[in-house]
Scaffold this motif. Structure first.
Motif, PDB file in Angstrom:
ATOM      1  N   ASP A 151       0.825  -1.205   0.000  1.00  0.00           N
ATOM      2  CA  ASP A 151       0.000   0.000   0.000  1.00  0.00           C
ATOM      3  C   ASP A 151       0.865   1.263   0.000  1.00  0.00           C
ATOM      4  OD1 ASP A 151      -2.088  -1.712   0.089  1.00  0.00           O
ATOM      5  OD2 ASP A 151      -2.851  -1.120   2.048  1.00  0.00           O
ATOM      6  N   LEU A 152       1.983   1.214   0.712  1.00  0.00           N
ATOM      7  CA  LEU A 152       2.899   2.351   0.714  1.00  0.00           C
ATOM      8  C   LEU A 152       3.404   2.648  -0.687  1.00  0.00           C
ATOM      9  CD1 LEU A 152       5.177   1.959   3.883  1.00  0.00           C
ATOM     10  CD2 LEU A 152       3.567   3.793   3.388  1.00  0.00           C
ATOM     11  N   GLU A 153       3.669   1.605  -1.461  1.00  0.00           N
ATOM     12  CA  GLU A 153       4.147   1.782  -2.826  1.00  0.00           C
ATOM     13  C   GLU A 153       3.100   2.475  -3.677  1.00  0.00           C
ATOM     14  OE1 GLU A 153       6.932   1.764  -5.785  1.00  0.00           O
ATOM     15  OE2 GLU A 153       7.170   1.204  -3.669  1.00  0.00           O
ATOM     16  N   GLU A 154       1.823   2.144  -3.457  1.00  0.00           N
ATOM     17  CA  GLU A 154       0.744   2.774  -4.221  1.00  0.00           C
ATOM     18  C   GLU A 154       0.584   4.253  -3.863  1.00  0.00           C
ATOM     19  OE1 GLU A 154      -2.835   0.613  -3.660  1.00  0.00           O
ATOM     20  OE2 GLU A 154      -2.182  -1.152  -4.790  1.00  0.00           O
ATOM     21  N   LEU A 155       0.992   4.625  -2.664  1.00  0.00           N
ATOM     22  CA  LEU A 155       0.867   6.020  -2.223  1.00  0.00           C
ATOM     23  C   LEU A 155       2.066   6.866  -2.619  1.00  0.00           C
ATOM     24  CD1 LEU A 155      -0.548   5.532   1.393  1.00  0.00           C
ATOM     25  CD2 LEU A 155      -1.819   6.067  -0.691  1.00  0.00           C
ATOM     26  N   LYS A 156       3.079   6.244  -3.194  1.00  0.00           N
ATOM     27  CA  LYS A 156       4.309   6.973  -3.515  1.00  0.00           C
ATOM     28  C   LYS A 156       4.085   7.919  -4.692  1.00  0.00           C
ATOM     29  CE  LYS A 156       7.910   5.202  -5.653  1.00  0.00           C
ATOM     30  NZ  LYS A 156       9.083   4.361  -5.969  1.00  0.00           N
ATOM     31  N   PRO A 157       4.403   9.186  -4.539  1.00  0.00           N
ATOM     32  CA  PRO A 157       4.282  10.143  -5.648  1.00  0.00           C
ATOM     33  C   PRO A 157       5.533  10.144  -6.507  1.00  0.00           C
ATOM     34  CG  PRO A 157       4.977  11.285  -3.672  1.00  0.00           C
ATOM     35  CD  PRO A 157       4.825   9.828  -3.288  1.00  0.00           C
ATOM     36  N   ASP A 158       5.455  10.777  -7.656  1.00  0.00           N
ATOM     37  CA  ASP A 158       6.681  11.032  -8.409  1.00  0.00           C
ATOM     38  C   ASP A 158       7.095  12.501  -8.304  1.00  0.00           C
ATOM     39  OD1 ASP A 158       4.680  11.975 -10.098  1.00  0.00           O
ATOM     40  OD2 ASP A 158       4.894  10.314 -11.504  1.00  0.00           O
ATOM     41  N   LEU A 159       6.190  13.332  -7.746  1.00  0.00           N
ATOM     42  CA  LEU A 159       6.529  14.732  -7.465  1.00  0.00           C
ATOM     43  C   LEU A 159       5.877  15.152  -6.156  1.00  0.00           C
ATOM     44  CD1 LEU A 159       7.686  17.548  -8.199  1.00  0.00           C
ATOM     45  CD2 LEU A 159       5.531  17.987  -9.414  1.00  0.00           C
ATOM     46  N   VAL A 160       6.684  15.722  -5.263  1.00  0.00           N
ATOM     47  CA  VAL A 160       6.182  16.347  -4.044  1.00  0.00           C
ATOM     48  C   VAL A 160       6.308  17.856  -4.206  1.00  0.00           C
ATOM     49  CG1 VAL A 160       6.651  16.763  -1.600  1.00  0.00           C
ATOM     50  CG2 VAL A 160       6.653  14.433  -2.491  1.00  0.00           C
ATOM     51  N   ILE A 161       5.214  18.558  -3.947  1.00  0.00           N
ATOM     52  CA  ILE A 161       5.219  20.024  -3.968  1.00  0.00           C
ATOM     53  C   ILE A 161       4.945  20.499  -2.552  1.00  0.00           C
ATOM     54  CG2 ILE A 161       4.156  22.104  -4.893  1.00  0.00           C
ATOM     55  CD1 ILE A 161       3.387  20.544  -7.375  1.00  0.00           C
ATOM     56  N   SER A 162       5.922  21.141  -1.943  1.00  0.00           N
ATOM     57  CA  SER A 162       5.760  21.577  -0.551  1.00  0.00           C
ATOM     58  C   SER A 162       5.665  23.091  -0.457  1.00  0.00           C
ATOM     59  CB  SER A 162       6.917  21.062   0.311  1.00  0.00           C
ATOM     60  OG  SER A 162       8.117  21.730  -0.010  1.00  0.00           O
ATOM     61  N   PHE A 163       5.067  23.539   0.646  1.00  0.00           N
ATOM     62  CA  PHE A 163       4.958  24.964   0.935  1.00  0.00           C
ATOM     63  C   PHE A 163       4.789  25.130   2.437  1.00  0.00           C
ATOM     64  CE2 PHE A 163       0.733  23.339   0.151  1.00  0.00           C
ATOM     65  CZ  PHE A 163      -0.082  23.965   1.078  1.00  0.00           C
ATOM     66  N   GLY A 164       4.912  26.359   2.929  1.00  0.00           N
ATOM     67  CA  GLY A 164       4.771  26.611   4.357  1.00  0.00           C
ATOM     68  C   GLY A 164       6.071  26.420   5.108  1.00  0.00           C
ATOM     69  N   GLY A 165       5.940  26.365   6.451  1.00  0.00           N
ATOM     70  CA  GLY A 165       7.108  26.297   7.320  1.00  0.00           C
ATOM     71  C   GLY A 165       7.527  24.886   7.663  1.00  0.00           C
ATOM     72  N   ALA A 166       7.974  24.721   8.910  1.00  0.00           N
ATOM     73  CA  ALA A 166       8.571  23.464   9.351  1.00  0.00           C
ATOM     74  C   ALA A 166       7.557  22.324   9.370  1.00  0.00           C
ATOM     75  CB  ALA A 166       9.172  23.639  10.745  1.00  0.00           C
ATOM     76  N   LEU A 167       8.071  21.115   9.117  1.00  0.00           N
ATOM     77  CA  LEU A 167       7.270  19.895   9.185  1.00  0.00           C
ATOM     78  C   LEU A 167       7.523  19.195  10.507  1.00  0.00           C
ATOM     79  CD1 LEU A 167       7.750  18.407   5.619  1.00  0.00           C
ATOM     80  CD2 LEU A 167       5.568  19.080   6.623  1.00  0.00           C
ATOM     81  N   LEU A 168       6.470  18.592  11.047  1.00  0.00           N
ATOM     82  CA  LEU A 168       6.558  17.874  12.306  1.00  0.00           C
ATOM     83  C   LEU A 168       6.945  16.410  12.114  1.00  0.00           C
ATOM     84  CD1 LEU A 168       5.984  17.775  15.402  1.00  0.00           C
ATOM     85  CD2 LEU A 168       3.600  17.284  14.808  1.00  0.00           C
ATOM     86  N   SER A 169       6.372  15.756  11.124  1.00  0.00           N
ATOM     87  CA  SER A 169       6.473  14.306  10.972  1.00  0.00           C
ATOM     88  C   SER A 169       7.830  13.841  10.450  1.00  0.00           C
ATOM     89  CB  SER A 169       5.379  13.805  10.018  1.00  0.00           C
ATOM     90  OG  SER A 169       5.567  12.436   9.730  1.00  0.00           O
ATOM     91  N   LYS A 170       8.573  13.108  11.288  1.00  0.00           N
ATOM     92  CA  LYS A 170       9.829  12.540  10.810  1.00  0.00           C
ATOM     93  C   LYS A 170       9.564  11.351   9.885  1.00  0.00           C
ATOM     94  CE  LYS A 170      11.055   9.103  14.343  1.00  0.00           C
ATOM     95  NZ  LYS A 170      12.121   8.665  15.280  1.00  0.00           N
ATOM     96  N   TRP A 171       8.411  10.674  10.070  1.00  0.00           N
ATOM     97  CA  TRP A 171       8.079   9.538   9.212  1.00  0.00           C
ATOM     98  C   TRP A 171       7.837   9.982   7.777  1.00  0.00           C
ATOM     99  CZ3 TRP A 171       9.651   5.691  11.800  1.00  0.00           C
ATOM    100  CH2 TRP A 171       9.479   5.611  13.178  1.00  0.00           C
TER     101      TRP A 171
END
Length: 559
Positions: free
Chosen positions: A266-286
């Motif tokens: 299921d993790l493989e199916e959720l994998k993107p080929d592009l991540v677009i980020s915005f905003g400040g710091a992220l909390l999740s280390k996972w």
């Protein structure tokens, strides 16, 4: 001193109204000038560390610079934790520090330290004023530098600016001071960040080459217009609790639980080929690890930043525009992309009932389930401040259902200092309820937040008291060490009961679910006083329950 007496009016003309002052002798000319300016809202807070975080909270609410005034010496250093937090959280502050004349620096004179550029690179700018305030050229210089300081504090990215002002004796005027009718005020238009038509066309062509696009939002202010725009985009948006995107249909807030629970297929199916980020710091280390280990994922960052924060170690493009403009100028649409969105939504839809079921059936009294109950009782239009360590992590795992709630946290540096003071300052500037969820170490570390004459009746503090730093039992390293109790958890036996009595706050203690349910029925009701709800739990049981929660969710996918 006319140059000094003009400073309050210059700041007021720029829209600055909030001032937090810590009394002292050397800063008397500033104190008097601001006190006699009748259009400014001045708060007197003796503890400089708390004062600076209260100013941070005021600016978080107003989105305008708050002025900080202190005397010379170590007083200025006590601002440092809040200044660093403001720098990384991009909150505008203007520090006015009194100083000794330059010839007395390093001459063993009392309350004299090296104040120039004391915050180093954690201040957006530093200005040193002259000690010769009666000189005509000094008045021009002071006006110019104060105007420039406001412009820099408010320019993107917003942040703190420091003005250091040496004073010679006498400090106290012998006659009534006068304010200039029209001091020099220099306005600065904020630049508009955009791209030309050719650049937008090129970006769209690049976007069209990707099949599965995932947006990731870091810490972000509540923006209803942006939320509406995001809701119409055919792409999944990962929105942590401090991103303020909760309640939007295509926003995924259960990512932490999903990434540590669902099968590898299921993790493989959720994998993107592009991540677009915005905003400040992220909390999740996972989330960070999930993207970092997938080398085939490209990463774009959206925002007019001049620095490069390559949080996923795979940054390929920086688009220097605001996220709202990017979403309005680009199109994301394909059958594959729609299926990708639906897959993320299905996984979230599958996991939400399991989170709810675990917490409604849990019988061991613990702080994770207690936070679940508190979040479900939040009123509409809540203002929620989350302390660092486990408080923000619990809330991020559980999520909130109130679409209109605004969430804040000191995630610029993620320290435990100043949590209560920040919320305190925010509460002083709004009539809406402001709720803090905090652990005991952060709470007692910042107990001087209450040491002032301002008592916001709209402040609600949920204190998770497990009598130590419970997060260290959650971490594999320290959890296995014999030094855990004494050198990591820092055990303490304090209660907030007497602090509440001393400062005129309503106080309720809870040691079981029955106590908690009864307390929550009244906790968010209006009152003439602020309230503390102290939830006392056992650190070992908290760890046991939270680990069992993780295991239960993993088993949920094998059914």
């Amino acid at each position: 001193m006319q140059a000094i007496y003009d400073i309050p009016e210059i700041l007021f003309q720029h829209g600055v109204t909030d001032v937090v002052l810590s009394p002292g002798s050397r800063c008397a000319p500033l104190s008097i000038a601001f006190a006699r300016h009748k259009k400014l809202q001045i708060k007197v807070v003796p503890d400089e560390r708390s004062a600076a975080f209260i100013a941070l909270g005021l600016s978080l609410q107003s989105q305008k610079p708050t002025v900080l005034i202190c005397t010379s010496g170590s007083a200025l250093y006590n601002y440092a934790p809040a200044i660093v937090e403001a720098y990384y959280q991009r909150v505008p502050l203007i520090v006015l520090s009194a100083d000794r004349p330059p010839e007395w620096i390093d001459q063993n004179d009392g309350q004299t330290i090296r104040q120039q550029e004391i915050y180093g690179k954690h201040s957006k700018a530093f200005f040193q004023l002259s000690a010769e305030h009666e000189q005509p050229s000094t008045q021009w210089e002071t006006n110019r530098k104060v105007n420039e300081a406001v412009a820099i504090a408010e320019a993107y990215p917003k942040g703190p600016v420091h003005i250091n002002i040496p004073f010679r004796e006498p400090f106290y005027p012998k006659e009534e001071i006068t304010f200039s009718a029209a001091p020099t005020v220099i306005k600065r238009e904020q630049p508009v960040y955009t791209l030309n038509e050719g650049q937008w066309k090129s970006l769209q062509q690049k976007l069209d080459s990707y099949k599965k696009i995932l947006f990731v939002s870091g810490q972000h202010a509540y923006d209803e217009s942006l939320r509406l725009t995001i809701g119409n985009i055919k792409a999944p948006f990962i929105g942590e609790i401090v991103s303020n995107l909760h309640g939007v249909r295509n926003v995924i807030y259960t990512h932490d639980t999903m990434l540590t629970s669902i099968p590898l297929t299921d993790l493989e199916e959720l994998k993107p080929d592009l991540v677009i980020s915005f905003g400040g710091a992220l909390l999740s280390k996972w989330l960070k690890q999930y993207i970092r280990v997938n080398a085939s994922i490209d990463h774009w960052f959206i925002g007019p930043d001049v620095t490069t924060a390559d949080v996923f170690q795979q940054l390929t493009e920086i688009i220097p525009v605001q996220i709202s403009e990017f979403l309005s100028k680009t199109t994301i649409s394909s059958a594959t992309q729609d299926q990708f969105l639906q897959r993320w939504i299905q996984q979230q839809t599958h996991i939400i009932p399991a989170i709810r079921e675990f917490n409604t059936k849990e019988r061991i009294f613990n702080e994770f389930t207690a936070v679940y109950d508190v979040l479900n009782h939040l009123p509409s239009f809540a203002k929620l401040h989350l302390a660092n360590s486990m408080s923000v992590r619990y809330a991020n795992t559980l999520g909130i259902t109130q679409r209109s709630a605004e969430v804040f946290a000191n995630r610029g540096t993620s320290g435990i200092d100043g949590v209560i003071s920040t919320a305190y300052g925010y509460a002083l500037r709004t009539v809406q309820l402001v709720t803090v969820i905090t652990g005991d170490l952060a709470f007692f570390y910042d107990r001087n937040a209450f040491w002032n004459n301002y008592k916001p009746s709209n402040l609600r503090i949920v204190l998770l008291n497990n009598h130590g730093g419970g997060i260290f039992r959650m971490i594999d390293g320290p959890a296995a060490l014999p030094e855990l109790d004494e050198f990591f958890e820092t055990k303490q036996s304090l209660s907030a009961k007497y602090l509440a009595q001393e400062h005129g706050l309503e106080y309720t203690a809870c040691k079981n679910f029955n106590d908690l349910n009864q307390a929550l029925d009244n906790f968010f009701q209006p009152s003439m006083f602020g309230k503390i709800l102290e939830i006392e739990t056992d650190s070992r049981k908290n760890t046991e329950v939270f680990k069992r929660f993780k295991k239960t969710l993993q088993q949920h996918y094998t059914k």
